[in-house]
Design a protein around this motif. Structure first.
Motif, PDB file in Angstrom:
ATOM      1  N   ALA A  73       0.830  -1.206   0.000  1.00 28.04           N
ATOM      2  CA  ALA A  73       0.000   0.000   0.000  1.00 28.04           C
ATOM      3  C   ALA A  73       0.864   1.255   0.000  1.00 28.04           C
ATOM      4  N   ALA A  74       1.980   1.224   0.731  1.00 25.38           N
ATOM      5  CA  ALA A  74       2.878   2.380   0.783  1.00 25.38           C
ATOM      6  C   ALA A  74       3.492   2.690  -0.573  1.00 25.38           C
ATOM      7  N   TYR A  75       3.603   1.681  -1.415  1.00 27.43           N
ATOM      8  CA  TYR A  75       4.149   1.878  -2.752  1.00 27.43           C
ATOM      9  C   TYR A  75       3.072   1.905  -3.829  1.00 27.43           C
ATOM     10  N   GLY A  76       1.868   2.254  -3.414  1.00 26.40           N
ATOM     11  CA  GLY A  76       0.817   2.589  -4.368  1.00 26.40           C
ATOM     12  C   GLY A  76      -0.057   1.459  -4.854  1.00 26.40           C
ATOM     13  N   LEU A  77       0.037   0.288  -4.247  1.00 27.54           N
ATOM     14  CA  LEU A  77      -0.800  -0.826  -4.686  1.00 27.54           C
ATOM     15  C   LEU A  77      -2.132  -0.810  -3.954  1.00 27.54           C
ATOM     16  N   GLU A  78      -3.204  -0.999  -4.699  1.00 23.48           N
ATOM     17  CA  GLU A  78      -4.535  -1.074  -4.096  1.00 23.48           C
ATOM     18  C   GLU A  78      -4.725  -2.465  -3.496  1.00 23.48           C
ATOM     19  N   ASP A 122      -6.541  -6.817  -5.179  1.00 21.24           N
ATOM     20  CA  ASP A 122      -5.226  -6.922  -4.544  1.00 21.24           C
ATOM     21  C   ASP A 122      -4.166  -6.837  -5.635  1.00 21.24           C
ATOM     22  N   GLU A 123      -3.610  -5.635  -5.780  1.00 21.38           N
ATOM     23  CA  GLU A 123      -2.665  -5.407  -6.879  1.00 21.38           C
ATOM     24  C   GLU A 123      -1.281  -5.994  -6.613  1.00 21.38           C
ATOM     25  N   ARG A 124      -1.092  -6.628  -5.485  1.00 23.78           N
ATOM     26  CA  ARG A 124       0.121  -7.414  -5.302  1.00 23.78           C
ATOM     27  C   ARG A 124       0.136  -8.574  -6.299  1.00 23.78           C
ATOM     28  N   PHE A 125      -1.050  -8.954  -6.786  1.00 23.47           N
ATOM     29  CA  PHE A 125      -1.186 -10.014  -7.776  1.00 23.47           C
ATOM     30  C   PHE A 125      -1.210  -9.461  -9.211  1.00 23.47           C
ATOM     31  N   HIS A 126      -1.031  -8.157  -9.363  1.00 17.90           N
ATOM     32  CA  HIS A 126      -0.976  -7.538 -10.703  1.00 17.90           C
ATOM     33  C   HIS A 126       0.499  -7.437 -11.064  1.00 17.90           C
ATOM     34  N   LEU A 127       0.955  -8.259 -11.991  1.00 18.91           N
ATOM     35  CA  LEU A 127       2.386  -8.392 -12.252  1.00 18.91           C
ATOM     36  C   LEU A 127       3.044  -7.070 -12.617  1.00 18.91           C
ATOM     37  N   GLU A 128       2.454  -6.327 -13.535  1.00 24.35           N
ATOM     38  CA  GLU A 128       3.086  -5.078 -13.954  1.00 24.35           C
ATOM     39  C   GLU A 128       3.120  -4.052 -12.822  1.00 24.35           C
ATOM     40  N   LYS A 129       2.003  -3.856 -12.155  1.00 27.79           N
ATOM     41  CA  LYS A 129       1.952  -2.847 -11.091  1.00 27.79           C
ATOM     42  C   LYS A 129       2.848  -3.245  -9.916  1.00 27.79           C
ATOM     43  N   ALA A 130       2.847  -4.512  -9.558  1.00 24.90           N
ATOM     44  CA  ALA A 130       3.686  -4.968  -8.448  1.00 24.90           C
ATOM     45  C   ALA A 130       5.165  -4.866  -8.810  1.00 24.90           C
ATOM     46  N   THR A 131       5.507  -5.118 -10.062  1.00 27.71           N
ATOM     47  CA  THR A 131       6.911  -5.006 -10.480  1.00 27.71           C
ATOM     48  C   THR A 131       7.373  -3.559 -10.423  1.00 27.71           C
ATOM     49  N   ARG A 132       6.522  -2.638 -10.830  1.00 28.97           N
ATOM     50  CA  ARG A 132       6.888  -1.203 -10.724  1.00 28.97           C
ATOM     51  C   ARG A 132       7.066  -0.805  -9.264  1.00 28.97           C
ATOM     52  N   ALA A 133       6.197  -1.294  -8.405  1.00 27.75           N
ATOM     53  CA  ALA A 133       6.327  -0.992  -6.973  1.00 27.75           C
ATOM     54  C   ALA A 133       7.621  -1.581  -6.421  1.00 27.75           C
ATOM     55  N   ALA A 134       7.966  -2.795  -6.833  1.00 29.36           N
ATOM     56  CA  ALA A 134       9.203  -3.427  -6.378  1.00 29.36           C
ATOM     57  C   ALA A 134      10.418  -2.639  -6.844  1.00 29.36           C
ATOM     58  N   CYS A 135      10.361  -2.121  -8.053  1.00 28.79           N
ATOM     59  CA  CYS A 135      11.473  -1.307  -8.574  1.00 28.79           C
ATOM     60  C   CYS A 135      11.717  -0.094  -7.692  1.00 28.79           C
ATOM     61  N   GLN A 136      10.669   0.609  -7.330  1.00 27.61           N
ATOM     62  CA  GLN A 136      10.831   1.789  -6.491  1.00 27.61           C
ATOM     63  C   GLN A 136      11.330   1.422  -5.099  1.00 27.61           C
ATOM     64  N   TYR A 137      10.814   0.340  -4.580  1.00 25.98           N
ATOM     65  CA  TYR A 137      11.232  -0.163  -3.268  1.00 25.98           C
ATOM     66  C   TYR A 137      12.737  -0.470  -3.273  1.00 25.98           C
ATOM     67  N   LEU A 138      13.197  -1.151  -4.301  1.00 21.20           N
ATOM     68  CA  LEU A 138      14.607  -1.520  -4.409  1.00 21.20           C
ATOM     69  C   LEU A 138      15.485  -0.294  -4.640  1.00 21.20           C
ATOM     70  N   LYS A 139      15.013   0.643  -5.426  1.00 20.80           N
ATOM     71  CA  LYS A 139      15.791   1.867  -5.664  1.00 20.80           C
ATOM     72  C   LYS A 139      15.934   2.690  -4.386  1.00 20.80           C
ATOM     73  N   ASP A 140      14.906   2.682  -3.570  1.00 15.37           N
ATOM     74  CA  ASP A 140      14.994   3.380  -2.281  1.00 15.37           C
ATOM     75  C   ASP A 140      16.066   2.743  -1.404  1.00 15.37           C
ATOM     76  N   TYR A 141      16.108   1.437  -1.387  1.00 19.12           N
ATOM     77  CA  TYR A 141      17.137   0.737  -0.595  1.00 19.12           C
ATOM     78  C   TYR A 141      18.530   0.941  -1.199  1.00 19.12           C
ATOM     79  N   LYS A 142      18.611   0.965  -2.511  1.00 17.25           N
ATOM     80  CA  LYS A 142      19.915   1.189  -3.149  1.00 17.25           C
ATOM     81  C   LYS A 142      20.459   2.569  -2.775  1.00 17.25           C
ATOM     82  N   GLU A 143      19.589   3.555  -2.767  1.00 16.77           N
ATOM     83  CA  GLU A 143      20.006   4.907  -2.382  1.00 16.77           C
ATOM     84  C   GLU A 143      20.442   4.938  -0.922  1.00 16.77           C
ATOM     85  N   LYS A 144      19.782   4.182  -0.092  1.00 18.51           N
ATOM     86  CA  LYS A 144      20.087   4.189   1.342  1.00 18.51           C
ATOM     87  C   LYS A 144      21.380   3.451   1.667  1.00 18.51           C
TER      88      LYS A 144
END
Length: 309
Positions: free
Chosen positions: A146-151, A157-179
Motif C-alpha cells: 500500500a505504501a508503494y501505491g498498490l490497491e 489486490d494489486e500485489r497479484f498484478h504483475l506489472e503494477k507490483a513489479t513497478r512498486a518493487a522497482c521503487q522499493y529496491l531503488k529506495d534501498y539502493k540509495e540508502k
C-alpha cells in the motif's frame, strides 16, 4: 572331543552354511534389466559437484570468490538449485511467460536485470501467498504494498498484478539502493527489512553483505539468487534440456476492457465476453473476489483472452 576341536568344527559349519545361503539367494534373484530396456521412461542423471572455477556477480557487483566462506555458501545454493529438479524445471518453463514483462519494467526503471531472479527466489514466478501474509510475485506485505501505491482490499489486490507490483518493487529496491549504496545490500534489505539490516550493519561494523552474519534466510539470500541466475541462464550446463514447446506461452493475446462502474457478478461479466470465469481470473489474478463494486468510481482495465477457452 576336546573344546578346541569342537569350536573349530562349529566355525567351519557356520561358514559353510553362510556360503550356501548366499549362493542360493543369488541364484534365485533375477538379474537386473539393462538400463536400455527402460527406454524413454528413465530420467538418467549424473550427480557431479557444481563448478566454481569462474567469476560470479549480482547486479554487476562481484562476489569475492577468493573467500572460502563465500565459495562454500554459493556451492550450497548452486547444488540445491541444480538438483531441485521439479522446481527448477517449472521455473524454466515459466520464465518465457513472465521474464519479458519483468525485464521491460526493470529496464524502464533503471533496476538491474538480475532482479528478475529475485522474483524467482521470492515466489517461483507464481502468485504465492506466505504464512506471514506476503503475496504475489514480489511477496509484498500489505502495508508495504500500500505504501508503494498498490490497491489492496477485499476485492482488489494489486500485489497479484504483475506489472503494477513489479513497478512498486522497482521503487522499493531503488529506495534501498540509495540508502545502502549497493544493489546487493538493497536485495538483502528487501528480504529482511531495512530496519533490521541497518541495526546489523551498525552492530557488526561492516558495509559488505559478505562480511555480515545475518539470519539464516538472509545469509543465503544473495547466494540463492545468484545460483538461480546461473542455472536459469545456462540450463543445459546443469542437465536441463527443454524443447521450445515445453515453455509456457506468454499471456499477451488479450483485449482490454475498461470498467468505470461496478460489476455485480464477474461470472456474468466473463460470460458476456464469451470467456470462462477461470480465464478471467487467470488473466486478472488481482481480482480476488467474485464481484467488483468499485465504490470510488475508479477505472479498471480488465484483460480477456481473444481466444475463447
Amino acid at each position: 572331543m576336546n573344546p578346541k576341536t569342537l569350536y573349530g568344527y562349529t566355525v567351519l559349519l557356520a561358514g559353510f552354511l553362510t556360503i550356501a545361503f548366499f549362493t542360493s539367494y543369488s541364484e534365485e534373484t533375477p538379474n537386473e534389466a539393462p538400463l536400455s530396456d527402460f527406454g524413454a521412461t528413465t530420467l538418467p542423471q549424473t550427480i557431479q559437484s557444481v563448478r566454481l572455477d569462474k567469476s560470479f556477480d549480482f547486479a554487476g557487483e562481484p562476489l569475492p570468490m577468493d573467500n572460502f566462506d563465500v565459495r562454500e555458501r554459493l556451492d550450497r545454493e548452486l547444488s540445491v538449485n541444480a538438483y531441485w529438479h521439479s522446481s527448477t524445471l517449472l521455473n524454466l518453463k515459466s520464465s518465457t511467460r513472465y521474464f519479458p514483462v519483468i525485464e521491460k519494467i526493470l529496464k524502464e526503471n533503471g533496476v538491474p536485470d538480475d532482479f528478475k531472479y529475485l522474483a524467482v527466489a521470492e515466489s517461483s514466478l507464481r502468485n504465492a501467498r506466505s504464512p506471514a501474509g506476503a503475496k504475489g510475485f514480489w511477496q509484498f506485505m500489505k502495508n508495504t504494498g500500500a505504501a508503494y501505491g498498490l490497491e489492496i482490499n477485499s476485492e482488489v489486490d494489486e500485489r497479484f498484478h504483475l506489472e503494477k507490483a513489479t513497478r512498486a518493487a522497482c521503487q522499493y529496491l531503488k529506495d534501498y539502493k540509495e540508502k545502502y549504496g549497493s544493489w546487493t545490500l538493497a536485495a538483502a534489505a528487501y528480504n529482511m527489512g531495512g530496519t533490521r539490516l541497518s541495526k546489523e550493519l551498525e552492530a557488526q561494523g561492516s558495509d559488505s553483505y559478505y562480511d555480515l552474519n545475518l539470519n539464516e534466510e538472509t545469509n543465503r539470500y544473495i547466494f540463492r539468487i545468484v545460483a538461480i541466475k546461473e542455472v536459469l541462464s545456462h540450463p543445459q550446463s546443469f542437465g536441463f534440456y527443454l524443447d521450445n514447446d515445453d515453455f509456457f506461452e506468454p499471456l499477451n493475446d488479450y483485449q482490454t476492457i475498461k470498467v468505470e462502474g461496478s460489476i455485480e457478478r464477474l461470472a456474468d461479466f466473463a460470460a458476456k465476453y464469451g470467456v470462462s470465469y477461470r480465464m478471467l481470473k487467470v488473466y486478472n489474478p488481482w481480482l480476488i473476489s467474485s464481484k467488483l463494486t468499485n465504490p470510488k468510481g475508479k477505472t479498471y482495465e480488465i484483460r480477456l483472452p481473444k481466444k475463447k477457452f
